[in-house]
Design a protein around this motif. Sequence first.
Motif, PDB file in Angstrom:
ATOM      1  N   PHE A   1      51.046  51.240  46.409  1.00  0.00           N
ATOM      2  CA  PHE A   1      52.106  50.246  46.243  1.00  0.00           C
ATOM      3  C   PHE A   1      51.931  49.485  44.930  1.00  0.00           C
ATOM      4  CE2 PHE A   1      53.587  45.839  46.952  1.00  0.00           C
ATOM      5  CZ  PHE A   1      54.940  46.102  47.064  1.00  0.00           C
ATOM      6  N   GLY A   2      50.693  49.088  44.629  1.00  0.00           N
ATOM      7  CA  GLY A   2      50.426  48.371  43.388  1.00  0.00           C
ATOM      8  C   GLY A   2      50.743  49.214  42.169  1.00  0.00           C
TER       9      GLY A   2
ATOM     10  N   ALA B   1      47.085  43.129  41.324  1.00  0.00           N
ATOM     11  CA  ALA B   1      46.245  42.619  42.413  1.00  0.00           C
ATOM     12  C   ALA B   1      46.222  43.598  43.582  1.00  0.00           C
ATOM     13  CB  ALA B   1      46.749  41.250  42.865  1.00  0.00           C
ATOM     14  N   ASN B   2      47.350  44.186  43.902  1.00  0.00           N
ATOM     15  CA  ASN B   2      47.402  45.162  44.989  1.00  0.00           C
ATOM     16  C   ASN B   2      46.653  46.436  44.644  1.00  0.00           C
ATOM     17  OD1 ASN B   2      48.823  43.825  47.014  1.00  0.00           O
ATOM     18  ND2 ASN B   2      50.775  44.257  46.043  1.00  0.00           N
ATOM     19  N   ALA B   3      46.685  46.841  43.382  1.00  0.00           N
ATOM     20  CA  ALA B   3      46.030  48.083  42.979  1.00  0.00           C
ATOM     21  C   ALA B   3      44.517  47.999  43.069  1.00  0.00           C
ATOM     22  CB  ALA B   3      46.452  48.449  41.554  1.00  0.00           C
TER      23      ALA B   3
ATOM     24  N   PHE C   1      42.874  47.122  45.648  1.00  0.00           N
ATOM     25  CA  PHE C   1      42.459  47.417  47.016  1.00  0.00           C
ATOM     26  C   PHE C   1      42.933  48.810  47.413  1.00  0.00           C
ATOM     27  CE2 PHE C   1      43.028  42.841  46.657  1.00  0.00           C
ATOM     28  CZ  PHE C   1      41.748  42.422  46.970  1.00  0.00           C
TER      29      PHE C   1
ATOM     30  N   CYS D   1      45.350  41.064  35.633  1.00  0.00           N
ATOM     31  CA  CYS D   1      46.163  40.192  36.488  1.00  0.00           C
ATOM     32  C   CYS D   1      46.152  38.757  35.960  1.00  0.00           C
ATOM     33  CB  CYS D   1      45.636  40.249  37.919  1.00  0.00           C
ATOM     34  SG  CYS D   1      46.597  39.316  39.096  1.00  0.00           S
TER      35      CYS D   1
ATOM     36  N   MET E   1      46.293  49.311  49.345  1.00  0.00           N
ATOM     37  CA  MET E   1      47.530  48.962  48.636  1.00  0.00           C
ATOM     38  C   MET E   1      47.617  49.584  47.243  1.00  0.00           C
ATOM     39  SD  MET E   1      49.243  47.178  50.726  1.00  0.00           S
ATOM     40  CE  MET E   1      50.470  46.368  49.739  1.00  0.00           C
ATOM     41  N   ARG E   2      46.713  50.500  46.901  1.00  0.00           N
ATOM     42  CA  ARG E   2      46.673  51.048  45.541  1.00  0.00           C
ATOM     43  C   ARG E   2      47.972  51.762  45.172  1.00  0.00           C
ATOM     44  NH1 ARG E   2      41.754  53.273  45.519  1.00  0.00           N
ATOM     45  NH2 ARG E   2      41.010  51.171  45.154  1.00  0.00           N
TER      46      ARG E   2
ATOM     47  N   VAL F   1      51.264  40.927  40.634  1.00  0.00           N
ATOM     48  CA  VAL F   1      51.157  41.280  42.052  1.00  0.00           C
ATOM     49  C   VAL F   1      50.773  42.754  42.183  1.00  0.00           C
ATOM     50  CG1 VAL F   1      52.497  41.582  44.179  1.00  0.00           C
ATOM     51  CG2 VAL F   1      52.698  39.475  42.877  1.00  0.00           C
ATOM     52  N   GLY F   2      51.366  43.605  41.350  1.00  0.00           N
ATOM     53  CA  GLY F   2      51.015  45.023  41.379  1.00  0.00           C
ATOM     54  C   GLY F   2      49.563  45.269  41.007  1.00  0.00           C
TER      55      GLY F   2
END
Length: 131
Positions: free
Chosen positions: A49-50, A39-41, A43, A11, A46-47, A36-37
């Motif tokens: 979506f990321g 960073a979301n992955a 957690f 990231c 949100m994995r 952004v993807g």
Amino acid sequence: MGERAGLAIVCALMVGCAAFGPFPHPVPLLFLIAAVGAANAAFGLMRTFGSALLGGVAAASIGLASVPYVTCSSEKFTDVFTCTGDSPTWHMTGAVLVAGLSGAGLVLARVLGTAVLERRLAAGTDRGGRR
């Protein structure tokens, strides 16, 4: 914990490339969306979506990699991309770089998801906290 650190490094690399790289538009935007993807992955909630963002950016950047060469070779489309100097080369370099970093983020997200699942199975608990 190593997978999350790897996603944080990927990231940071993407944000650094978007901010300081010599890439013409829309490559910095691809870097930021992929960051952004990543960073979301990191957690669990949100994995998915990321990972979807990372996969979409990887596919889009490979699709956009050669577009400036086609548009700059025609006099009709010179206002679509910057066609001066090394811009088409930097565009392709940036698009391939963002695709590679997105792929690395996808691998790290998958390994992180597998590691979390293995830890839960090793602990012997299901979602309700029962055996």
